[in-house]
Design a protein around this motif. Sequence first.
Motif, PDB file in Angstrom:
ATOM      1  N   ASP A 120      34.193 130.736  34.725  1.00 23.61           N
ATOM      2  CA  ASP A 120      35.682 130.575  34.321  1.00 23.61           C
ATOM      3  C   ASP A 120      36.108 129.220  35.023  1.00 23.61           C
ATOM      4  OD1 ASP A 120      35.549 130.961  37.045  1.00 23.61           O
ATOM      5  OD2 ASP A 120      37.424 132.474  36.993  1.00 23.61           O
ATOM      6  N   ASN A 121      35.118 128.352  35.589  1.00 17.42           N
ATOM      7  CA  ASN A 121      35.630 126.980  36.327  1.00 17.42           C
ATOM      8  C   ASN A 121      35.466 125.873  35.222  1.00 17.42           C
ATOM      9  OD1 ASN A 121      36.501 125.275  37.902  1.00 17.42           O
ATOM     10  ND2 ASN A 121      35.101 125.702  39.605  1.00 17.42           N
ATOM     11  N   PRO A 122      36.553 125.485  34.725  1.00 17.70           N
ATOM     12  CA  PRO A 122      36.341 124.189  33.471  1.00 17.70           C
ATOM     13  C   PRO A 122      35.713 122.978  34.259  1.00 17.70           C
ATOM     14  CG  PRO A 122      38.563 124.647  34.311  1.00 17.70           C
ATOM     15  CD  PRO A 122      38.063 125.654  34.945  1.00 17.70           C
ATOM     16  N   LEU A 123      35.132 122.163  33.329  1.00 14.27           N
ATOM     17  CA  LEU A 123      34.550 121.128  33.742  1.00 14.27           C
ATOM     18  C   LEU A 123      35.531 119.703  33.446  1.00 14.27           C
ATOM     19  CD1 LEU A 123      31.005 121.776  32.296  1.00 14.27           C
ATOM     20  CD2 LEU A 123      31.785 122.241  34.589  1.00 14.27           C
TER      21      LEU A 123
ATOM     22  N   CYS B  54      36.010 115.954  31.903  1.00 13.74           N
ATOM     23  CA  CYS B  54      35.324 115.104  30.827  1.00 13.74           C
ATOM     24  C   CYS B  54      35.516 113.927  30.877  1.00 13.74           C
ATOM     25  CB  CYS B  54      36.071 115.476  29.272  1.00 13.74           C
ATOM     26  SG  CYS B  54      35.443 117.469  29.159  1.00 13.74           S
ATOM     27  N   HIS B  55      34.413 113.170  30.838  1.00 10.49           N
ATOM     28  CA  HIS B  55      34.360 111.512  31.298  1.00 10.49           C
ATOM     29  C   HIS B  55      34.282 110.760  30.063  1.00 10.49           C
ATOM     30  CE1 HIS B  55      33.250 113.594  34.806  1.00 10.49           C
ATOM     31  NE2 HIS B  55      33.339 112.514  35.726  1.00 10.49           N
ATOM     32  N   PHE B  56      35.309 109.929  29.982  1.00  4.10           N
ATOM     33  CA  PHE B  56      35.339 108.888  28.885  1.00  4.10           C
ATOM     34  C   PHE B  56      34.927 107.442  29.121  1.00  4.10           C
ATOM     35  CE2 PHE B  56      37.606 112.551  28.309  1.00  4.10           C
ATOM     36  CZ  PHE B  56      37.564 113.095  27.001  1.00  4.10           C
TER      37      PHE B  56
ATOM     38  N   LEU C 275      43.374 113.157  35.210  1.00  5.72           N
ATOM     39  CA  LEU C 275      44.363 113.466  34.622  1.00  5.72           C
ATOM     40  C   LEU C 275      44.331 114.938  33.758  1.00  5.72           C
ATOM     41  CD1 LEU C 275      45.496 110.154  32.979  1.00  5.72           C
ATOM     42  CD2 LEU C 275      46.002 110.589  35.473  1.00  5.72           C
ATOM     43  N   LEU C 276      45.082 115.674  34.152  1.00  3.62           N
ATOM     44  CA  LEU C 276      45.115 117.143  33.552  1.00  3.62           C
ATOM     45  C   LEU C 276      46.123 116.952  32.228  1.00  3.62           C
ATOM     46  CD1 LEU C 276      44.538 120.172  32.950  1.00  3.62           C
ATOM     47  CD2 LEU C 276      46.068 120.635  34.879  1.00  3.62           C
ATOM     48  N   LEU C 277      45.660 117.072  31.144  1.00  4.23           N
ATOM     49  CA  LEU C 277      46.733 117.027  29.913  1.00  4.23           C
ATOM     50  C   LEU C 277      46.214 118.140  29.147  1.00  4.23           C
ATOM     51  CD1 LEU C 277      46.005 113.195  29.546  1.00  4.23           C
ATOM     52  CD2 LEU C 277      48.195 114.257  30.204  1.00  4.23           C
TER      53      LEU C 277
ATOM     54  N   ASN D  92      43.654 122.882  27.812  1.00  2.00           N
ATOM     55  CA  ASN D  92      43.937 121.612  28.372  1.00  2.00           C
ATOM     56  C   ASN D  92      42.800 121.110  28.919  1.00  2.00           C
ATOM     57  OD1 ASN D  92      43.493 122.978  31.239  1.00  2.00           O
ATOM     58  ND2 ASN D  92      45.663 124.213  30.694  1.00  2.00           N
ATOM     59  N   VAL D  93      42.683 120.013  29.385  1.00  2.00           N
ATOM     60  CA  VAL D  93      41.496 119.208  29.798  1.00  2.00           C
ATOM     61  C   VAL D  93      41.756 118.104  31.011  1.00  2.00           C
ATOM     62  CG1 VAL D  93      41.538 117.352  28.045  1.00  2.00           C
ATOM     63  CG2 VAL D  93      39.365 118.073  29.147  1.00  2.00           C
ATOM     64  N   ILE D  94      40.830 118.019  31.770  1.00  2.00           N
ATOM     65  CA  ILE D  94      41.196 116.936  32.869  1.00  2.00           C
ATOM     66  C   ILE D  94      40.259 115.686  32.421  1.00  2.00           C
ATOM     67  CG2 ILE D  94      40.934 116.242  35.051  1.00  2.00           C
ATOM     68  CD1 ILE D  94      41.186 118.904  36.258  1.00  2.00           C
TER      69      ILE D  94
ATOM     70  N   PRO E  88      41.076 125.909  39.429  1.00  2.00           N
ATOM     71  CA  PRO E  88      40.611 127.056  39.325  1.00  2.00           C
ATOM     72  C   PRO E  88      39.389 126.798  40.516  1.00  2.00           C
ATOM     73  CG  PRO E  88      40.732 126.379  37.085  1.00  2.00           C
ATOM     74  CD  PRO E  88      41.207 125.429  38.008  1.00  2.00           C
ATOM     75  N   GLY E  89      38.849 125.762  40.498  1.00  2.00           N
ATOM     76  CA  GLY E  89      37.548 125.395  41.387  1.00  2.00           C
ATOM     77  C   GLY E  89      38.046 125.634  43.137  1.00  2.00           C
ATOM     78  N   SER E  90      39.218 125.462  43.276  1.00  2.00           N
ATOM     79  CA  SER E  90      39.756 125.420  44.543  1.00  2.00           C
ATOM     80  C   SER E  90      39.616 126.893  45.131  1.00  2.00           C
ATOM     81  CB  SER E  90      40.874 124.799  45.070  1.00  2.00           C
ATOM     82  OG  SER E  90      41.878 125.222  44.149  1.00  2.00           O
TER      83      SER E  90
HETATM   84  O1  TXA Z   1      35.205 112.321  41.284  1.00  2.00           O
HETATM   85  C1  TXA Z   1      35.123 113.451  40.517  1.00  2.00           C
HETATM   86  O2  TXA Z   1      36.245 113.989  39.901  1.00  2.00           O
HETATM   87  C2  TXA Z   1      33.889 114.048  40.148  1.00  2.00           C
HETATM   88  C3  TXA Z   1      33.004 113.171  39.360  1.00  2.00           C
HETATM   89  C4  TXA Z   1      31.565 113.487  39.318  1.00  2.00           C
HETATM   90  O3  TXA Z   1      33.642 112.642  38.480  1.00  2.00           O
HETATM   91  N1  TXA Z   1      33.813 115.454  39.722  1.00  2.00           N
HETATM   92  C5  TXA Z   1      34.257 116.597  40.011  1.00  2.00           C
HETATM   93  O4  TXA Z   1      33.938 117.760  39.286  1.00  2.00           O
HETATM   94  O5  TXA Z   1      34.539 116.587  41.307  1.00  2.00           O
HETATM   95  P1  TXA Z   1      34.172 119.161  39.923  1.00  2.00           P
HETATM   96  O6  TXA Z   1      33.952 120.172  38.711  1.00  2.00           O
HETATM   97  O7  TXA Z   1      33.350 119.398  40.980  1.00  2.00           O
HETATM   98  O8  TXA Z   1      35.692 119.237  40.142  1.00  2.00           O
HETATM   99  C6  TXA Z   1      36.638 119.240  39.521  1.00  2.00           C
HETATM  100  C7  TXA Z   1      37.679 120.302  39.690  1.00  2.00           C
HETATM  101  C8  TXA Z   1      37.413 121.658  39.861  1.00  2.00           C
HETATM  102  O9  TXA Z   1      38.074 122.320  40.905  1.00  2.00           O
HETATM  103  C9  TXA Z   1      37.804 122.370  38.625  1.00  2.00           C
HETATM  104  O10 TXA Z   1      38.209 124.115  38.562  1.00  2.00           O
HETATM  105  C10 TXA Z   1      38.996 121.533  38.060  1.00  2.00           C
HETATM  106  O11 TXA Z   1      38.768 120.338  38.470  1.00  2.00           O
HETATM  107  N2  TXA Z   1      39.465 121.592  36.718  1.00  2.00           N
HETATM  108  C11 TXA Z   1      38.525 120.882  35.682  1.00  2.00           C
HETATM  109  N3  TXA Z   1      38.966 121.084  34.401  1.00  2.00           N
HETATM  110  C12 TXA Z   1      40.357 121.639  34.503  1.00  2.00           C
HETATM  111  C13 TXA Z   1      41.343 122.201  33.887  1.00  2.00           C
HETATM  112  N4  TXA Z   1      41.123 121.980  32.502  1.00  2.00           N
HETATM  113  N5  TXA Z   1      42.378 122.675  34.493  1.00  2.00           N
HETATM  114  C14 TXA Z   1      42.592 122.881  35.433  1.00  2.00           C
HETATM  115  N6  TXA Z   1      41.556 122.567  36.522  1.00  2.00           N
HETATM  116  C15 TXA Z   1      40.473 121.918  35.990  1.00  2.00           C
END
Ligand code: TXA
Length: 332
Positions: A51-54, A56-58, A89-91, A108-110, A218-220
Amino acid sequence: MGFVTVEQAARILKRGGVVAVPTETVYGLAADATNRRAIKKIYTVKKRPQDNPLICHFYSYESAEKYVADVPSYVNVLAEKFLPGPLSLLLNLRANSPLLPATAGRNNVIIRIPDHTVFKKLLKELDFPLAAPSANTSGKYSSTNAEMVEQDLGNKIDGVIDGGQCKVGIESTIIDCRKKSEIRILRQGAVGADEIRRAVKRFAVTVKEKGSSKETTPGSRYKHYAPRTPVYEINTPDEIKETKSPFSVLVLKEQLPAVRLWMKEHYPSSAKNIIVLGSVKNEKQIAKNLYKCFHRLDGMKTSAAYLLKTDFGKSSVGKAIAERLKKVVLHL
Ligand code: TXA
Ligand code: MG
């Protein structure tokens, strides 16, 4: 698998593989954000909760714009000022988005525009964005060089691009930009609240730092950033009560002479296990070293580590370091 070139990585990613990539913050574990099977591999490799979203890099902010909706006008100013760079940016996503595999089904997406020559070159060769969480086993500290990735995930992934040591060393700042009137910082990083406030001054928007609400990413919710070795925060070396097993100490340059003397006198067999995080006068250097120091710490294979309580100051990077250490340290 081992080290790969940008061209090899592009080929692997087009076929639905996963490749670790360098960014200016930390290494990412990348896959085609639109490919459900490729995304699934990221979760498996990292042992990441589903359930922990990723993120996205552009390649550029412009190339991300076609995926997002209802974007407040201050976002253009932030993009102009900080991107490419360590501000994510979360959008809101557009309906029926091809990015849904990466967002764990959320609407939504970061988005993140990385500032690293090698990663940018890779993104330019692809016609899809790359979902990339930090390249580490879930719960562990992020990797800030290719060797760290190789040791943690090497045999589970399709390749690593070696782009050297990450410049920033801690993960990007994440801000929630879905509201017109409020920007909320969800994760602290190198870009701080004050800089963001200054940039959006002419808009009717308030910038809220974390802490003012429970809302976060969510990740936190999960364990984060931690070395395998337990790290205890102490106020003075006298709190160390180890009797037999060797231990490690994490110190700042300024604390080193006193701590070294103290160790030689009380625990000579552990005196070689002192790791210097950097100078208190240079929080950027501490951030750059932090996860590498955790990696060194785990390499020492001691049963515990002690960290002297330190005020990292009010700068954006200082706050970001404190936020991470707070999730790592234990108390005696
Ligand atoms: O510096 C960074 O941001 C690195 C590099 C690789 O770009 N990436 C990174 O990703 O730290 P990650 O997955 O380790 O941490 C991203 C955090 C997680 O806590 C995840 O829950 C949250 O961002 N997240 C991702 N997409 C989300 C969304 N749509 N809504 C809320 N939180 C989101
Ligand atoms: Mg992470």
